[in-house]
Design an enzyme around this catalytic site. Structure first.
Site, PDB file in Angstrom:
ATOM      1  N   HIS A   1       0.840  -1.203   0.000  1.00  0.00           N
ATOM      2  CA  HIS A   1       0.000   0.000   0.000  1.00  0.00           C
ATOM      3  C   HIS A   1       0.870   1.247   0.000  1.00  0.00           C
ATOM      4  CE1 HIS A   1       0.467  -0.577   4.475  1.00  0.00           C
ATOM      5  NE2 HIS A   1       0.558   0.735   4.469  1.00  0.00           N
TER       6      HIS A   1
ATOM      7  N   GLU B   1      -3.703   3.989   2.137  1.00  0.00           N
ATOM      8  CA  GLU B   1      -3.848   4.301   3.562  1.00  0.00           C
ATOM      9  C   GLU B   1      -3.848   5.827   3.701  1.00  0.00           C
ATOM     10  OE1 GLU B   1      -0.506   3.017   5.961  1.00  0.00           O
ATOM     11  OE2 GLU B   1      -1.616   3.281   7.837  1.00  0.00           O
TER      12      GLU B   1
HETATM   13 CO    CO Z   1       1.111   1.812   6.232  1.00  0.00          CO
END
Ligand code: CO
Length: 134
Positions: free
Chosen positions: A79, A130
């Site tokens: 991510h 995120e």
């Molecule tokens: Co992270």
């Protein structure tokens, strides 16, 4: 709305080996392993001049990383994390725009002690996103 790139996270099958490679081969500043039971991961942060790298290894049986490493046994980018000023305002804006927020939709405390949320990768070109309140 999004601000600085806070980190890029890489899932790894062997955290100690990956940390040693970043420290030795790449000559980076590598932090100590941190266990994060709430997120099912053990994390090592690497500090670069302009951002961080987060090495992730599964922790526990129900780790959300387990499936990713089954599909990518050698590891891979997991991510990317963008900073936002107000995570609840960002969440509400994204939900109104049709993006899916993972989990309960309520921020959890992330590896830096700050609130984080994750956005569905299918809504962002195959990339798990995120958000961290800066
Ligand atoms: Co992270």
């Amino acid at each position: 709305m999004i601000g600085r790139l806070n980190h890029v996270a890489i899932a790894v099958p062997d955290l100690a080996a990956a940390a040693a490679q970043y420290r030795g081969t790449l000559g980076a500043i590598v932090g100590p392993p941190q266990e994060e039971p709430d997120h099912g991961v053990t994390v090592v942060f690497i500090t670069l001049p302009n951002t961080k790298i987060e090495l992730l290894q599964p922790l526990g049986d129900a780790s959300p990383l387990a499936g990713f490493l089954e599909r990518n046994p050698g590891g891979g980018i997991h991510h990317i994390c963008y900073e936002v000023e107000d995570i609840l305002a960002a969440r509400d804006h994204l939900k109104a725009a049709g993006a899916r927020v993972l989990g309960t939709g309520e921020p959890k405390i992330g590896a830096h002690g700050k609130p984080v949320l994750f956005l569905h990768p299918k809504d962002f070109n195959g990339c798990l996103v995120e958000l961290e309140q800066a």
